[in-house]
Structure formats: C-alpha cells, structure tokens
Design an enzyme around this catalytic site. Structure first.
Site, PDB file in Angstrom:
ATOM      1  N   ASP A  87       0.786  -1.235   0.000  1.00  0.00           N
ATOM      2  CA  ASP A  87       0.000   0.000   0.000  1.00  0.00           C
ATOM      3  C   ASP A  87       0.818   1.287   0.000  1.00  0.00           C
ATOM      4  O   ASP A  87       0.259   2.360   0.153  1.00  0.00           O
ATOM      5  CB  ASP A  87      -1.002  -0.016   1.160  1.00  0.00           C
ATOM      6  CG  ASP A  87      -0.365  -0.469   2.462  1.00  0.00           C
ATOM      7  OD1 ASP A  87       0.869  -0.603   2.504  1.00  0.00           O
ATOM      8  OD2 ASP A  87      -1.105  -0.701   3.429  1.00  0.00           O
TER       9      ASP A  87
ATOM     10  N   CYS B  70      -5.466   0.526  10.200  1.00  0.00           N
ATOM     11  CA  CYS B  70      -4.261   1.052   9.564  1.00  0.00           C
ATOM     12  C   CYS B  70      -4.407   2.570   9.479  1.00  0.00           C
ATOM     13  O   CYS B  70      -4.999   3.168  10.369  1.00  0.00           O
ATOM     14  CB  CYS B  70      -4.082   0.372   8.205  1.00  0.00           C
ATOM     15  SG  CYS B  70      -2.434   0.522   7.539  1.00  0.00           S
TER      16      CYS B  70
ATOM     17  N   GLN C 244      -4.385  -0.880  19.271  1.00  0.00           N
ATOM     18  CA  GLN C 244      -4.207  -1.037  20.716  1.00  0.00           C
ATOM     19  C   GLN C 244      -5.466  -0.632  21.446  1.00  0.00           C
ATOM     20  O   GLN C 244      -6.261   0.159  20.941  1.00  0.00           O
ATOM     21  CB  GLN C 244      -3.085  -0.110  21.223  1.00  0.00           C
ATOM     22  CG  GLN C 244      -1.725  -0.455  20.718  1.00  0.00           C
ATOM     23  CD  GLN C 244      -0.636   0.386  21.352  1.00  0.00           C
ATOM     24  OE1 GLN C 244      -0.850   1.073  22.345  1.00  0.00           O
ATOM     25  NE2 GLN C 244       0.550   0.334  20.771  1.00  0.00           N
TER      26      GLN C 244
HETATM   27  N1  LIG Z   1      -5.917  -9.934  12.088  1.00  0.00           N
HETATM   28  C1  LIG Z   1      -5.319  -8.897  11.515  1.00  0.00           C
HETATM   29  N2  LIG Z   1      -6.026  -8.117  10.682  1.00  0.00           N
HETATM   30  C2  LIG Z   1      -5.427  -7.087  10.049  1.00  0.00           C
HETATM   31  C3  LIG Z   1      -4.075  -6.757  10.278  1.00  0.00           C
HETATM   32  C4  LIG Z   1      -3.341  -7.592  11.193  1.00  0.00           C
HETATM   33  O1  LIG Z   1      -2.155  -7.376  11.445  1.00  0.00           O
HETATM   34  N3  LIG Z   1      -4.001  -8.636  11.766  1.00  0.00           N
HETATM   35  N4  LIG Z   1      -3.514  -5.696   9.620  1.00  0.00           N
HETATM   36  C5  LIG Z   1      -4.401  -4.640   9.142  1.00  0.00           C
HETATM   37  C6  LIG Z   1      -3.728  -3.759   8.182  1.00  0.00           C
HETATM   38  S1  LIG Z   1      -2.408  -2.850   8.775  1.00  0.00           S
HETATM   39  C7  LIG Z   1      -4.138  -3.611   6.896  1.00  0.00           C
HETATM   40  S2  LIG Z   1      -3.402  -2.422   5.884  1.00  0.00           S
HETATM   41  C8  LIG Z   1      -5.232  -4.412   6.346  1.00  0.00           C
HETATM   42  C9  LIG Z   1      -4.924  -4.902   4.938  1.00  0.00           C
HETATM   43  O2  LIG Z   1      -5.989  -5.585   4.451  1.00  0.00           O
HETATM   44  P1  LIG Z   1      -6.050  -5.894   2.884  1.00  0.00           P
HETATM   45  O3  LIG Z   1      -5.591  -4.717   2.116  1.00  0.00           O
HETATM   46  O4  LIG Z   1      -7.377  -6.418   2.626  1.00  0.00           O
HETATM   47  O5  LIG Z   1      -4.904  -6.961   2.697  1.00  0.00           O
HETATM   48  P2  LIG Z   1      -4.699  -8.350   2.016  1.00  0.00           P
HETATM   49  O6  LIG Z   1      -4.715  -9.381   3.032  1.00  0.00           O
HETATM   50  O7  LIG Z   1      -3.467  -8.197   1.213  1.00  0.00           O
HETATM   51  O8  LIG Z   1      -5.934  -8.611   1.060  1.00  0.00           O
HETATM   52  C10 LIG Z   1      -6.010  -8.006  -0.179  1.00  0.00           C
HETATM   53  C11 LIG Z   1      -6.701  -8.945  -1.147  1.00  0.00           C
HETATM   54  O9  LIG Z   1      -6.910  -8.214  -2.345  1.00  0.00           O
HETATM   55  C12 LIG Z   1      -6.566  -8.991  -3.468  1.00  0.00           C
HETATM   56  N5  LIG Z   1      -6.136  -8.028  -4.502  1.00  0.00           N
HETATM   57  C13 LIG Z   1      -4.923  -7.478  -4.691  1.00  0.00           C
HETATM   58  N6  LIG Z   1      -4.953  -6.598  -5.704  1.00  0.00           N
HETATM   59  C14 LIG Z   1      -6.227  -6.585  -6.176  1.00  0.00           C
HETATM   60  C15 LIG Z   1      -6.886  -5.855  -7.221  1.00  0.00           C
HETATM   61  O10 LIG Z   1      -6.288  -5.047  -7.913  1.00  0.00           O
HETATM   62  N7  LIG Z   1      -8.208  -6.100  -7.390  1.00  0.00           N
HETATM   63  C16 LIG Z   1      -8.887  -6.982  -6.615  1.00  0.00           C
HETATM   64  N8  LIG Z   1     -10.184  -7.138  -6.822  1.00  0.00           N
HETATM   65  N9  LIG Z   1      -8.288  -7.675  -5.626  1.00  0.00           N
HETATM   66  C17 LIG Z   1      -6.985  -7.478  -5.406  1.00  0.00           C
HETATM   67  C18 LIG Z   1      -5.476  -9.907  -2.994  1.00  0.00           C
HETATM   68  O11 LIG Z   1      -5.466 -11.097  -3.764  1.00  0.00           O
HETATM   69  C19 LIG Z   1      -5.832 -10.136  -1.528  1.00  0.00           C
HETATM   70  O12 LIG Z   1      -6.563 -11.303  -1.337  1.00  0.00           O
HETATM   71  O13 LIG Z   1      -5.468  -5.537   7.181  1.00  0.00           O
HETATM   72  C20 LIG Z   1      -5.686  -5.182   8.527  1.00  0.00           C
HETATM   73  N10 LIG Z   1      -6.169  -6.351   9.203  1.00  0.00           N
HETATM   74  N1  LIG Z   2       6.996  -6.594   3.131  1.00  0.00           N
HETATM   75  C1  LIG Z   2       5.897  -6.052   3.657  1.00  0.00           C
HETATM   76  N2  LIG Z   2       5.860  -4.731   3.867  1.00  0.00           N
HETATM   77  C2  LIG Z   2       4.750  -4.158   4.397  1.00  0.00           C
HETATM   78  C3  LIG Z   2       3.589  -4.911   4.681  1.00  0.00           C
HETATM   79  C4  LIG Z   2       3.661  -6.317   4.457  1.00  0.00           C
HETATM   80  O1  LIG Z   2       2.708  -7.065   4.722  1.00  0.00           O
HETATM   81  N3  LIG Z   2       4.826  -6.838   3.952  1.00  0.00           N
HETATM   82  N4  LIG Z   2       2.461  -4.299   5.164  1.00  0.00           N
HETATM   83  C5  LIG Z   2       2.359  -2.855   5.028  1.00  0.00           C
HETATM   84  C6  LIG Z   2       1.352  -2.348   5.952  1.00  0.00           C
HETATM   85  S1  LIG Z   2      -0.281  -2.435   5.499  1.00  0.00           S
HETATM   86  C7  LIG Z   2       1.668  -1.788   7.119  1.00  0.00           C
HETATM   87  S2  LIG Z   2       0.425  -1.207   8.116  1.00  0.00           S
HETATM   88  C8  LIG Z   2       3.054  -1.618   7.523  1.00  0.00           C
HETATM   89  C9  LIG Z   2       3.309  -2.105   8.915  1.00  0.00           C
HETATM   90  O2  LIG Z   2       4.689  -2.150   9.137  1.00  0.00           O
HETATM   91  P1  LIG Z   2       5.286  -1.605  10.470  1.00  0.00           P
HETATM   92  O3  LIG Z   2       4.725  -0.290  10.767  1.00  0.00           O
HETATM   93  O4  LIG Z   2       6.756  -1.670  10.382  1.00  0.00           O
HETATM   94  O5  LIG Z   2       4.655  -2.650  11.514  1.00  0.00           O
HETATM   95  P2  LIG Z   2       5.067  -4.125  11.926  1.00  0.00           P
HETATM   96  O6  LIG Z   2       6.088  -4.678  10.970  1.00  0.00           O
HETATM   97  O7  LIG Z   2       3.847  -4.907  12.126  1.00  0.00           O
HETATM   98  O8  LIG Z   2       5.727  -3.935  13.353  1.00  0.00           O
HETATM   99  C10 LIG Z   2       6.741  -2.981  13.538  1.00  0.00           C
HETATM  100  C11 LIG Z   2       7.352  -3.073  14.904  1.00  0.00           C
HETATM  101  O9  LIG Z   2       6.387  -2.824  15.923  1.00  0.00           O
HETATM  102  C12 LIG Z   2       6.885  -3.453  17.094  1.00  0.00           C
HETATM  103  N5  LIG Z   2       5.825  -3.503  18.092  1.00  0.00           N
HETATM  104  C13 LIG Z   2       5.003  -4.537  18.388  1.00  0.00           C
HETATM  105  N6  LIG Z   2       4.152  -4.185  19.378  1.00  0.00           N
HETATM  106  C14 LIG Z   2       4.434  -2.899  19.704  1.00  0.00           C
HETATM  107  C15 LIG Z   2       3.876  -1.964  20.632  1.00  0.00           C
HETATM  108  O10 LIG Z   2       2.925  -2.242  21.350  1.00  0.00           O
HETATM  109  N7  LIG Z   2       4.406  -0.719  20.648  1.00  0.00           N
HETATM  110  C16 LIG Z   2       5.466  -0.363  19.867  1.00  0.00           C
HETATM  111  N8  LIG Z   2       5.909   0.871  19.945  1.00  0.00           N
HETATM  112  N9  LIG Z   2       6.028  -1.228  18.993  1.00  0.00           N
HETATM  113  C17 LIG Z   2       5.494  -2.470  18.908  1.00  0.00           C
HETATM  114  C18 LIG Z   2       7.383  -4.775  16.579  1.00  0.00           C
HETATM  115  O11 LIG Z   2       8.363  -5.312  17.447  1.00  0.00           O
HETATM  116  C19 LIG Z   2       7.950  -4.418  15.210  1.00  0.00           C
HETATM  117  O12 LIG Z   2       9.348  -4.315  15.219  1.00  0.00           O
HETATM  118  O13 LIG Z   2       3.913  -2.359   6.688  1.00  0.00           O
HETATM  119  C20 LIG Z   2       3.681  -2.192   5.329  1.00  0.00           C
HETATM  120  N10 LIG Z   2       4.763  -2.818   4.657  1.00  0.00           N
HETATM  121  S1  SF4 Z   3       7.429  -1.539  -1.446  1.00  0.00           S
HETATM  122 FE1  SF4 Z   3       5.291  -2.084  -1.972  1.00  0.00          FE
HETATM  123  S2  SF4 Z   3       4.700  -0.663  -3.601  1.00  0.00           S
HETATM  124 FE2  SF4 Z   3       6.982  -0.656  -3.462  1.00  0.00          FE
HETATM  125  S3  SF4 Z   3       7.658  -2.192  -4.973  1.00  0.00           S
HETATM  126 FE3  SF4 Z   3       7.488  -3.209  -2.986  1.00  0.00          FE
HETATM  127  S4  SF4 Z   3       5.423  -4.075  -3.012  1.00  0.00           S
HETATM  128 FE4  SF4 Z   3       5.470  -2.535  -4.618  1.00  0.00          FE
HETATM  129 MO   LIG Z   4      -1.569  -1.525   7.086  1.00  0.00          MO
END
Ligand SMILES: Nc1nc2c(c(=O)[nH]1)N[C@H]1C(S)=C(S)[C@@H](COP(=O)(O)OP(=O)(O)OC[C@H]3O[C@@H](n4cnc5c(=O)[nH]c(N)nc54)[C@H](O)[C@@H]3O)O[C@H]1N2
Ligand SMILES: Nc1nc2c(c(=O)[nH]1)N[C@H]1C(S)=C(S)[C@@H](COP(=O)(O)OP(=O)(O)OC[C@H]3O[C@@H](n4cnc5c(=O)[nH]c(N)nc54)[C@H](O)[C@@H]3O)O[C@H]1N2
Ligand code: SF4
Ligand SMILES: [Mo]
Length: 729
Positions: free
Chosen positions: A14, A138, A297
């Site tokens: 994202d 998020c 949280q």
């Molecule tokens: N339990 C739990 N829930 C969480 C989190 C967690 O840590 N634990 N993290 C939260 C956070 S930080 C975030 S950002 C959200 C993320 O939540 P989502 O953004 O929903 O993340 P994904 O699990 O990647 O699901 C995305 C789905 O979209 C599909 N997809 C990808 N690109 C496209 C497209 O262009 N078109 C269509 N139609 N589908 C597509 C992929 O195949 C995938 O199945 O989840 C949140 N929910």
């Molecule tokens: N490769 C990859 N990159 C991603 C994603 C992915 O799925 N894969 N997801 C994307 C998305 S949607 C998001 S939201 C971001 C999330 O990415 P980040 O913001 O980096 O979050 P996390 O990797 O879940 O955790 C980051 C840190 O939070 C610490 N932490 C855990 N609990 C606590 C707490 O209570 N307080 C504090 N201060 N720290 C704590 C953990 O030890 C960890 O080191 O990453 C994005 N980037």
């Molecule tokens: S960091 Fe995210 S947006 Fe950038 S190349 Fe990797 S998957 Fe794509």
């Molecule tokens: Mo996220």
C-alpha cells in the site's frame, strides 16, 4: 521508452512505489526501477515479482458461481453479465426485505485502487452506511482520530526533518521501501532517529535512541514525554497560547503520569524517557510519522491523539521538517466528493454499525466536523485515507451473525481477505455463513472468496490507468499507466460498481463509462484530460505551504488545536488522553503476544502462492527470546502451538535475541493456498493471527472499538510438525 514500457504505481503493497512495467505480446514481462533518479531506489522484491503475480496460473479469470455448500469451494463458470444480473436481482430482494442497511461492504482500497469511491457512491445512493475496511486498523482510523485534534491528517516532512520518532513503525528495504529510503536520506543529512519498540527492530538497530517499551504501552510513554516537556518548559508557548485549547486541563492530566509511573508501565528507564522527550522537543523540525502500531491497541484513540498533541505543543505542526497538513489537491476531485456522502440521510447514517457505541471514525463524528471542514478545507466531507466515515467491523460482523440490532444479509468484499483481516476470525466465519448473498471481487481463491456465492475476477494495476492521490493524505498526483489488457471477463472495481448501479437505476449518477472517463472528470477542475495529464509527466506536487492555519484556523469546532477534545466530550468520552491497561498475563498465559512484524516477501495475507516469494519465507514463525525459550525447554525451529484464551495457531519457533523477554510475536495473515481441496478453507484457521485475537469488549478501545493486537496474554506449547505442514519449510 519503448512502446511497451509504462509508468506504474505498484499496488502489491500500500505504499505505492512509482516503477516502470515492461510488456511483450500482451503480457507483463518485467518490473524495473523508475527512470527518475529520485525514485530509482523505490522498488522491492515483491514489486519485481509482479509478472509472477499478475501472470499466475491460479489467477481467477472468469466469474464463478457457487454450486456446492457455502465454503465447499465448488463452482461453475458463468459470464460477467449473468453474474451481475443475478447479484443485482438477489441484492434487490434483500434490500426490499430488510432495508438498504442490510448490505455491508468490506474492502481495502489500497490494491483495488481504481474504485474512485464509487463503492461509497453506490451505497449512499442505495442507503447503506455499512462500509468497513482494513484501513480501520491502519492509516484510515489514524486519519479519523487526528481530525479530532486539528481537523486533518498530517504527513511527516521527511525531506526536511531533523528528528524522526518511530513508534514501532519499522520500514525496511522490502517493507515500505520509499519511507525506508526517505528515513535514510534524512539520516544522511544528520537527522536523529528515536525508535520505540519492544524488539531490537531493523530501525532500532541504527537509531540514536531505542526505548524498549512493553507492548501496548505507547499511550503511557507519550504521557511521560509530555510530562518532561511541560515540566522542563520545552513546549512552544506561543503556539500553545495562540492556537491550542485545553492546555491547563491537559497539563493536569499529564501530572498524573510522573516518570516513575511511566517507567513502571512501560518498563523503560525514566532517564531514557526524559532524554528521548528532550531530543524530540528540542529538534528544529521533528516528526512523528504515522504508525499502525498505535492503530491496533486498546488505548488507540488516546495514543493517536497523544501523537497529535506532541506535534502541536512542540510547535511541529505544519512547519518545515515537522508534520504537515496537506488538504485537498485543487487539481483533482477527491474521493470525499465522489463518494456522495451528503445524499445518505441522517436516519440511515445513524444506523451505521458503531455509530452509538464506538463513533470516532463513523458518520457521527464526520457530521460533527462538517462545518469546520468546509470552512477550512473547502468541502464538508474529508474521507482521508478512506477512514473517516466507516462502520465498526466488529459491530458489522456481530450483526451479520446475530441479525441484531438488524439483519445484515448481503456482503460484498473487494480486494480484501476479510475472513483473516479483522479480529475474531471464528465470528467472521459464522457471520459469513449466515449471509444470503456474498460477492467477492478477487484475483485469487482466498479463504474469503471460497465463502462467496459469486466471485468476480479483478483486474490489476498493469491492466488499468490511474492517477493516484493517496486518498488526500498528501497532495501528490502520480501516474499509473495501463500496459496490457485485463482478462476478458475481469473488471475493475469501478466497473463493478458502475454496472451494479446501472442495474439499480442509478445510471445517471454513474455517467462515466470507463476509468479514463472518471479520470477525465476528476482532472477537469485543472482543465486537463487524463491523456493530457499523461503527456505532462509522471508526477506533480503542489509547492507545500506551511502554517496554513494562520489564514484559516484549524478544522475543529473551536478552530484551534483541541488538546481537550470538544467532540469526545460531547460524545461522552474522556476529552483528555489517558492510558488504559490491556488484559493481563496469568500463570496459565504468561506471555504478552503481539501481532505483526511484516514479512518481507508478502503483503499481508497475500502471495503465499507465489513460489519466488514463498521460498523466502515458507512457514509462519513465532519469535521468542532465548532465555524464555530455554526456560520453557524450546528450541529454534521447533513447531509450536501458540494459544490464547481465544484460540490457537500453529507455527515454527524462531529464537531471537532481539526479541523482548516475556513477549511473543505472531505473524499476520497466514493461510495455505497449496492446501486448497485438502483442508477446509485452505487452512485459514491453522495459523492466522485473527484466530487468536478477541474482539470482546475488554479487548476494544472505547472510542473507536479498535481491537488490542499489541500485548494480549498467551502461551506456547511444543508440538510435532503438523501433518498439513509437512511440505512447508
Ligand atoms: N488480524 C489482523 N487483521 C489485520 C491486520 C493484522 O495485522 N491482523 N492488519 C491490518 C492492516 S495494517 C491492513 S493495511 C489491512 C490490509 O488488508 P487488505 O488490504 O485487505 O490486505 P490483504 O490481506 O493483502 O488482502 C487483499 C486482497 O486483495 C486482493 N487483490 C490485490 N490486488 C487486487 C486488485 O487489484 N483487485 C482486486 N479485486 N483484488 C486485489 C489480494 O489477492 C488479496 O486477497 O489488514 C488489517 N487487518
Ligand atoms: N513486506 C511487507 N511490507 C509491508 C507490509 C507487508 O505485509 N509486507 N504491510 C504494510 C502495511 S499495510 C503496514 S500497516 C506496515 C506495517 O509495518 P510496520 O509499521 O513496520 O509494523 P510491523 O512490521 O507490524 O511492526 C513494527 C514493529 O512494531 C513493534 N511492536 C510490536 N508491538 C508494539 C507496541 O505495542 N508498541 C510499539 N511501539 N512497537 C510495537 C514490533 O516489534 C515491530 O518491530 O507495513 C507495510 N509494509
Ligand atoms: S514496497 Fe510495496 S509498492 Fe513498493 S515495490 Fe514493494 S510491493 Fe510494490
Ligand atoms: Mo496496514
């Protein structure tokens, strides 16, 4: 550039890196770095794997209709037109029977990208307020909470900052790569970095200060920082007296958190707390970038507000090197406008799930902020990062399951693996099993899609044109060009809503026949078409203007920064920030578990079926500190069951000296695409963090109803390597 190389905005994750995509014979062949040197480092190995993702043999290419029992994963192929006709017909029957609020929609928005808020537009015309999203955990909910204090959602001014404070947030080379690069560039200029993280994370390793707080104690930490800042008079007195309300009340509240108390709660030495607070408050331009850690949280609302308050009282709001308030981009019609939030009646808005008990990111607060938002930002609705007009997911799933306070019987889920993406996965399953209509718009057969009645194949970013605007978080516009044609029966999410709207008689409100027409419409305010925008370049950014509030005031009821929130007070919540203890450990559940630490090869629940990526991380792992492992007789690589009072998951143990003692990390979003056909819902209940996380009231933040993912009690039990995972690792 050759004819088949185009500019792209990657949507695998994202953060939306700007890249280039190459194609040959109608197929994406390669994704490469941008040709602008400023952007060339913004690429990770997930971006490079786009050809493998987009050309994947398991990609859904034809609409599917369920033929077996729900969740049995048996399908027949049907045409797009037939699918849309049947979906519309069934939805009409349910709306007639139960009212429009019977429709709930769950989406992410990051990856589908080209919805252009037509999901909200359709729902608002129909009369349903029940839109939920992963952004509630998020940046979306952060945006909504930030508005309480100063009326908008700021972005860190990485380019000019002298101090960056990372509350957990841990950008890396393969995780939020552009932010990682921006932090590195700031460090090269001499900026200081302060990291607050229970673990020695990648960012913590190179930070100037690292505060190893206990999980879930961020709000208490911030109150400690304020105590130092107030006691030592490190705050910006002029800004506070001219532009803030509620300082005296806040000061009294902060006095309840002497450093001895904060040290006890957070486990961090009080001298280090004071040093960090001073470093932040005295830097010339300091930023606290957004972090998802405080979005998840039990004290989320207070913690996010405390970040806002720290920015304001230290004079770092909307200044060079601080956290800046962008506003709507005048060249591009924002999604806030396209969503038509004004047409949904007050009665229907009041039916939004969460409106009464957890209102902060619902329509209830959006309505309270309408007037000041229009005055300051020119339009009454500001749906920043899509997160300011949401229903509460927990309330929605409860209503889907129990039909109380009213039945939700139709669920449309787009680009979101909903079953695994909220707390309490068991409840989500029961909720989905109790639906009469489920539509999934997807690329792959996820566990969520397996529960649908209809699956519509989505297009991907290499198959569509777009102008990305970060949902009004920033004012930057970036170009993403179509390189190849989508599969014949695939649709964009825009097309889906358009075609459904036409079938509901809302065609007049959806006059744009294609994405390009929507883009023309959105760009019309600046007198350009999409083609003209495309010819002008790949990106544009208005020159930032700082301290805009001097002309307009802030978009809050008082026009000032509300340290004491008049909105929270009116809603009957504590108007001042506080720290609330999460559920405690016990002899049976002695560890504090936190979810997250994103895995480099995957985005959230995705890509476990992409060999090149899965090979880098074959199985889910739980992190534990060496001393905890030794005491419990556990070894690195052991298979374990991680158990909470709510559920258990299977994972492999990773013993890491960087872990904090007494804590366990569980990864998010694991399921096993390779187990499709062998295990129910492709193993969605075997290793998913959402199985462990409760959404009982004692685990929810009061004001938003956000679940506590950061520090809930659990235990770890050694197991044999589970049979279903013999193939893994
Ligand atoms: N339990 C739990 N829930 C969480 C989190 C967690 O840590 N634990 N993290 C939260 C956070 S930080 C975030 S950002 C959200 C993320 O939540 P989502 O953004 O929903 O993340 P994904 O699990 O990647 O699901 C995305 C789905 O979209 C599909 N997809 C990808 N690109 C496209 C497209 O262009 N078109 C269509 N139609 N589908 C597509 C992929 O195949 C995938 O199945 O989840 C949140 N929910
Ligand atoms: N490769 C990859 N990159 C991603 C994603 C992915 O799925 N894969 N997801 C994307 C998305 S949607 C998001 S939201 C971001 C999330 O990415 P980040 O913001 O980096 O979050 P996390 O990797 O879940 O955790 C980051 C840190 O939070 C610490 N932490 C855990 N609990 C606590 C707490 O209570 N307080 C504090 N201060 N720290 C704590 C953990 O030890 C960890 O080191 O990453 C994005 N980037
Ligand atoms: S960091 Fe995210 S947006 Fe950038 S190349 Fe990797 S998957 Fe794509
Ligand atoms: Mo996220």
């Amino acid at each position: 550039m050759s004819k088949e190389t185009r500019y792209s905005v990657c949507t695998v994750c994202d953060i939306g890196c700007q890249l280039r995509t190459e194609a040959k014979d109608g197929k994406v062949t390669r994704v490469i770095a941008h040709d602008n040197p400023m952007l060339a480092k913004n690429i990770c190995f997930k971006g490079v794997a786009v050809p493998q993702i987009h050309n994947h043999k398991e990609r859904i290419k034809v609409p599917l209709k369920r033929v077996g029992e729900r969740g049995e994963d048996k399908w027949e192929e049907i045409s797009y037109e037939q699918a849309m006709d049947e979906i519309a017909e069934k939805l009409k029957v349910l709306v007639d029977e139960h009212g429009p609020e019977t429709l709930a929609v769950s989406t992410s928005g990051w990856n589908t990208q080209t919805t252009h808020s037509t999901d909200r537009r359709f729902m608002n015309l129909l009369g349903s307020p029940n839109w939920i999203s992963g952004v509630s955990l998020c940046a979306g909910n952060t945006a909504a909470v930030n508005r309480l204090t100063y009326g908008w959602y700021p972005m860190a001014d990485y380019g000019n900052t002298n101090c960056i404070v990372l509350f957990g947030h841990n950008p890396r080379k393969h995780s939020w790569t552009p932010i990682f690069n921006a932090i590195n560039a700031a460090k090269d200029r001499g900026a200081k970095v302060i990291v607050l993280d229970p673990r020695i994370s990648d960012q913590a390793e190179t930070a100037d200060l690292h505060l190893r707080l206990k999980a879930g104690t961020d709000a208490a930490m911030c109150l400690g920082w304020l105590k130092v800042i107030f006691d030592e008079e490190l705050y910006d007195k002029e800004f506070v007296s001219d532009w803030c309300v509620g300082f005296e009340e806040l000061r009294q509240r902060v006095d309840e958190y002497p450093l001895e108390r904060v040290e006890k709660i957070t486990g961090v030495d009080k001298a280090l707390i004071a040093e960090a607070a001073r470093m932040y408050a005295t830097a010339d331009g300091a930023s606290i970038p957004w972090t998802p850690i405080t979005d998840q949280q039990i004290s989320s609302t207070s913690a996010i507000r405390l970040h806002s308050i720290l920015r304001a009282v230290t004079g770092n709001l909307d200044v060079v090197g601080g956290d800046t308030l962008g506003g709507f981009n005048p060249s591009y019609i924002p999604e806030s406008e396209l969503g038509l939030h004004e047409v949904l009646s007050p009665e229907q808005k009041a039916k939004q799930m969460g409106y009464d008990d957890h209102p902060v990111y619902t329509y209830r607060v959006a309505e309270m902020l309408k007037e000041p938002t229009e005055k300051v930002w020119g339009f009454p609705y500001a749906d920043i990062v899509m997160g300011c007009h949401m229903a509460n997911p927990t309330n929605v799933f409860r209503a889907m399951k129990t039909e109380q306070p009213y039945p939700i019987k139709a669920f449309i889920v787009l680009g979101n693996n909903a079953l695994l993406s909220y707390p309490n996965q068991h409840q989500i399953l029961e909720a989905m099993m109790n639906q009469e209509l489920i539509v999934a718009h997807e690329l792959f057969m996820t566990p969520t899609a397996m529960l649908a009645d209809y699956i519509l194949p989505g297009d991907v970013f290499t198959e569509r044109n777009h102008v990305a605007d970060s949902w009004s978080w920033t004012t930057r516009l970036t170009l993403s060009q179509k390189v190849v044609e989508p599969p014949e029966q695939a649709s964009s999410t825009y097309q889906f809503w358009h075609d459904l709207a036409v079938r509901f008689g809302f065609g007049n409100e959806f006059p744009w026949q294609s994405i390009e027409e929507v883009l023309d419409h959105r760009l019309a305010r600046s007198g350009r078409t999409f083609r003209e925008f495309e010819e002008q370049g790949f990106m544009e950014m208005p020159i930032p203007e700082y301290r805009k509030y001097r002309k307009t005031g802030f978009a809050t009821p008082s026009g000032k920064v509300e340290l004491y929130s008049s909105i929270l007070e009116e809603l009957g919540f504590d108007p001042l920030p506080y720290y609330r203890e999460g559920p405690a450990t016990s002899p049976e559940y002695p560890y504090m578990v936190f979810t997250g630490v994103r895995e480099d090869p995957f985005f959230q629940t995705g890509q476990r079926n992409v060999k090149e990526l899965r090979d880098r991380c074959p199985a889910p792992s739980v992190f534990i500190h060496p001393e905890d492992a030794t005491r419990d007789g556990l070894n690195d690589g052991d298979w374990i069951s991680l158990e909470t009072p709510h559920g258990k998951v299977s994972a492999q143990l990773s013993v890491q000296s960087s872990m904090k003692q007494g804590h366990l990390r569980v990864p998010h979003g694991w399921w096993y695409p390779e187990m499709r056909g062998q295990e129910s819902l492709a193993g969605a209940f075997l290793s998913s963090d959402a199985v462990l996380c409760s959404d009982d009231d004692e685990f929810l933040d009061y004001e938003q109803g956000i679940p506590h993912f950061k520090g809930f009690p659990g235990k770890v039990v050694k197991t044999e390597k589970p049979e279903h995972l013999q193939a893994a690792s």
